[in-house]
Design a protein around this motif. Structure first.
Motif, mmCIF file in Angstrom:
data_model
loop_
_atom_site.group_PDB
_atom_site.id
_atom_site.type_symbol
_atom_site.label_atom_id
_atom_site.label_comp_id
_atom_site.label_asym_id
_atom_site.label_seq_id
_atom_site.Cartn_x
_atom_site.Cartn_y
_atom_site.Cartn_z
ATOM 1 N N HIS A 1 0.788 -1.298 -0.196
ATOM 2 C CA HIS A 1 -0.105 -0.020 -0.020
ATOM 3 C C HIS A 1 0.951 1.278 -0.076
ATOM 4 C CE1 HIS A 1 -3.012 -2.718 2.267
ATOM 5 N NE2 HIS A 1 -3.103 -2.992 1.163
ATOM 6 N N LYS B 1 2.402 4.503 0.109
ATOM 7 C CA LYS B 1 2.121 6.078 0.563
ATOM 8 C C LYS B 1 2.911 7.061 -0.164
ATOM 9 C CE LYS B 1 -0.250 3.956 4.101
ATOM 10 N NZ LYS B 1 -1.699 4.152 3.925
ATOM 11 N N THR C 1 -2.767 7.095 -0.282
ATOM 12 C CA THR C 1 -2.327 5.741 -0.359
ATOM 13 C C THR C 1 -2.898 5.006 -1.662
ATOM 14 O OG1 THR C 1 -3.185 5.340 1.829
ATOM 15 C CG2 THR C 1 -2.826 3.414 0.588
ATOM 16 N N PHE C 2 -1.845 4.429 -2.465
ATOM 17 C CA PHE C 2 -2.003 3.864 -3.762
ATOM 18 C C PHE C 2 -1.867 2.182 -3.536
ATOM 19 C CE2 PHE C 2 -0.733 8.075 -4.505
ATOM 20 C CZ PHE C 2 -1.301 8.472 -5.948
ATOM 21 N N MET C 3 -2.924 1.679 -3.852
ATOM 22 C CA MET C 3 -2.893 -0.036 -3.641
ATOM 23 C C MET C 3 -1.845 -0.663 -4.631
ATOM 24 S SD MET C 3 -6.304 -1.109 -1.731
ATOM 25 C CE MET C 3 -5.889 -3.019 -2.002
ATOM 26 N N THR C 4 -0.837 -0.265 -4.989
ATOM 27 C CA THR C 4 -0.260 -0.628 -6.189
ATOM 28 C C THR C 4 0.281 -1.973 -5.952
ATOM 29 O OG1 THR C 4 0.347 1.790 -6.672
ATOM 30 C CG2 THR C 4 1.667 0.130 -7.701
ATOM 31 N N GLU D 1 -0.375 -4.318 -3.892
ATOM 32 C CA GLU D 1 -1.162 -5.377 -3.647
ATOM 33 C C GLU D 1 -2.289 -5.763 -4.804
ATOM 34 O OE1 GLU D 1 -4.155 -5.146 -0.258
ATOM 35 O OE2 GLU D 1 -4.266 -7.172 -0.217
ATOM 36 N N LEU D 2 -2.248 -4.571 -5.593
ATOM 37 C CA LEU D 2 -3.152 -5.011 -6.743
ATOM 38 C C LEU D 2 -2.301 -5.736 -7.897
ATOM 39 C CD1 LEU D 2 -5.830 -4.077 -8.044
ATOM 40 C CD2 LEU D 2 -4.769 -2.452 -9.465
ATOM 41 N N ALA E 1 -2.551 -9.310 -6.997
ATOM 42 C CA ALA E 1 -3.522 -9.752 -7.272
ATOM 43 C C ALA E 1 -3.799 -10.047 -8.904
ATOM 44 C CB ALA E 1 -4.579 -9.015 -6.616
ATOM 45 N N LEU E 2 -3.548 -8.974 -9.617
ATOM 46 C CA LEU E 2 -3.605 -9.230 -10.940
ATOM 47 C C LEU E 2 -2.875 -10.393 -11.504
ATOM 48 C CD1 LEU E 2 -3.535 -5.493 -12.143
ATOM 49 C CD2 LEU E 2 -5.501 -6.975 -12.301
ATOM 50 N N LEU F 1 -6.658 2.910 -15.402
ATOM 51 C CA LEU F 1 -6.060 1.731 -15.225
ATOM 52 C C LEU F 1 -6.780 0.515 -15.642
ATOM 53 C CD1 LEU F 1 -4.100 0.691 -12.254
ATOM 54 C CD2 LEU F 1 -6.114 -0.925 -13.021
ATOM 55 N N CYS G 1 1.220 9.242 -12.049
ATOM 56 C CA CYS G 1 0.285 10.139 -12.995
ATOM 57 C C CYS G 1 -0.731 10.595 -11.820
ATOM 58 C CB CYS G 1 -0.696 9.373 -13.995
ATOM 59 S SG CYS G 1 0.339 9.186 -15.567
ATOM 60 N N GLY G 2 -1.461 9.758 -11.157
ATOM 61 C CA GLY G 2 -2.303 10.090 -10.008
ATOM 62 C C GLY G 2 -1.559 11.273 -9.150
#
Lengths: 330, 330
Positions: free
Chosen positions: A161, A163, A177-180, A182-183, A186-187, A223, A258-259
């Motif tokens: 996660h 930060k 927080t960007f769930m990068t 963990e995502l 999962a992907l 995304l 970008c975000g």
């Protein structure tokens, strides 16, 4: 420091970085040097049963405390969550080291040691954000980066996660927080994207940068619209199976940055003008440093030993070390 | 149509919508009415071994073919992929029914039936897009929507890999894939977000719309930055565990529609001015219809029976039904 030096030094503090999946214990001397380190897989979610904190604490530090029974102990991370040893309620942004010290919660271990738990930080709003452990790393990064009292700084903590915190002087003003991480997991593990992937033997810079570029071009589409290209670029022969993991990594980190750039813009700042301090594993920080260059942000630096620096700094500011070193424990 | 009517009607075509996880078989009369339907879980990824297509085909349609041995058969979906029964190479956008007919690939089943497989569609570019099965549904939607030859239309197919296609007259001009459904499943089942969720007994409109609104406000920050709020709004008592699933659903669909709106804008169109045709399950289409209203898009409609309409239309355009009904099979 060699083993002989470590034995010669007088322990002054135990610091614990105790998270969800792991715990690291640091033994400091009175000058703040780390004279011994322990790593344990006994993160709070991996303990055999609730309440196994004492056993894990003894396993990590019991011998240190046996030799120096009055050593002060400070801990940061998920150990202070509602699922932890004792809950240390979040303090609100803006938050500095003094506020963290004021929010410390104490728990007495079975062995008699008093464990001082550093609180996490919360930022309220439409998208509330919380951190536990990162606040201590940020305090550590600020100590080692020698940032002036009034300077704005950007601190990035990539990971499960991720930060990104905007720090003004020594205060955490705001964070996201960007769930990068963990995502990404999962992907890869649980969607069709992982099925055509083969883990490369080494980091594929070209595939990673392709992903960053696609994210920059298509961030507005988002995304959800870009990640399927991991598969279709494979179907069309553009990406080999070994290139797809780093392409997807570049896509996600590219969208994250970008975000972040947009969030900074809304505060009148530009990512390209920042000098981000990165805290995390060397390999992951290198990915971020590389991706940041694509945003014109060329001055990112990696902060080492942020957790231990932060634990030390908060402990000294709380008077834990001073009391122990110079006054009888009371 | 009742069972008696079905028995009275003369079969003229078998249509198969054969995807990754399921297969549906339709028996048509010579006027294109569906006189019988079969549903099977034998999608191409669920067959016991590669090459089990004949057995699954026999199980679904063997008795229909035993009664009418010369029935033409048409199939669409992943059955035409490289992992399917026979690969039907993608045709490129712009693609109309005539191009789909020209791309049909034939495979002879063990029982002697000739199965005509409709190709998928590909759009090349920085983000290549592919579809298999949706092209047939879109052809069906256009047939039933009575769209004029020159009219631009927007067709949405929500689901695992949601598609949005821009159709001009009867041609698929361009399309995008959003991995919304699969990402939702992965986030719920395999990340921390699912751990605090409880499945509600019914759809929570308020939580869903809150998610759509947050996505609209924070689309520039991106999905990586917003999804963690599913957890933090729970931690702060704003979202109950039963509200978190629909909040996350609203977040993801909101980001998808923000991305779609941007893609349409880059073509000079506005989502609010569209009259999207939605193809999918009733409950999912209702979520999209509701979310679209938040973008000022009030004229979405749901197309029923798109797959069977498309199979019938492509088969007739390919001359399969005419040959069978009016000429001896050759």
């Amino acid at each position: 420091m060699t083993a002989v030096q470590a034995l010669a030094a007088t322990p002054a503090l135990i610091g614990l970085d105790w998270g969800t999946t792991a715990m690291r214990a640091y033994l400091f001397d009175a000058q703040g040097n780390v004279i011994a380190t322990r790593a344990s897989g006994e993160g709070i979610m991996r303990l055999p049963q609730p309440g196994a904190f004492d056993a894990a604490f003894d396993a990590a530090c019991g011998d240190w405390l046996a030799l120096s029974p009055n050593l002060p102990v400070i801990a940061a991370g998920m150990i202070g969550s509602a699922q932890g040893w004792r809950e240390a309620p979040y303090i609100e942004t803006p938050a500095d080291a003094a506020a963290l010290v004021a929010g410390i919660v104490r728990v007495t271990a079975a062995c008699g040691a008093c464990v001082h738990i550093v609180p996490g930080v919360i930022e309220h709003g439409e998208l509330p954000n919380v951190m536990r452990g990162e606040e201590t790393q940020i305090v550590g990064a600020l100590a080692s980066a020698a940032i002036d009292g009034d300077t704005r700084a950007l601190v990035g903590l990539p990971g499960t996660h991720a930060k990104w915190a905007v720090v003004s002087g020594e205060r955490i003003e705001s964070f996201h927080t960007f769930m990068t991480g963990e995502l990404y997991g999962a992907l890869r593990e649980h969607t069709i994207l992982g099925r055509t992937m083969i883990q490369p033997s080494q980091f594929d810079t070209e595939a990673f940068l392709r992903g960053v570029t696609v994210a920059r071009h298509a961030h507005q589409a988002g995304l959800l619209a870009t990640i399927f290209s991991t598969r279709t670029l494979g179907l069309t022969g553009v990406l080999q199976p070994e290139q797809q993991p780093d392409y997807l990594s570049g896509l996600l980190i590219g969208h994250e940055l970008c975000g972040l750039a947009g969030l900074l813009e809304s505060r009148g700042a530009a990512l390209a003008g920042e000098s981000p301090r990165l805290i995390g594993s060397a390999a992951l920080c290198e990915r971020y440093r590389l991706a940041l260059t694509q945003f014109g942000c060329l001055r990112a630096s990696v902060v080492e030993a942020a957790a231990e620096s932060g634990l030390w700094r908060i402990a000294t500011q709380a008077g834990l070390v001073a009391r122990h070193a110079f006054e009888p424990a009371g």
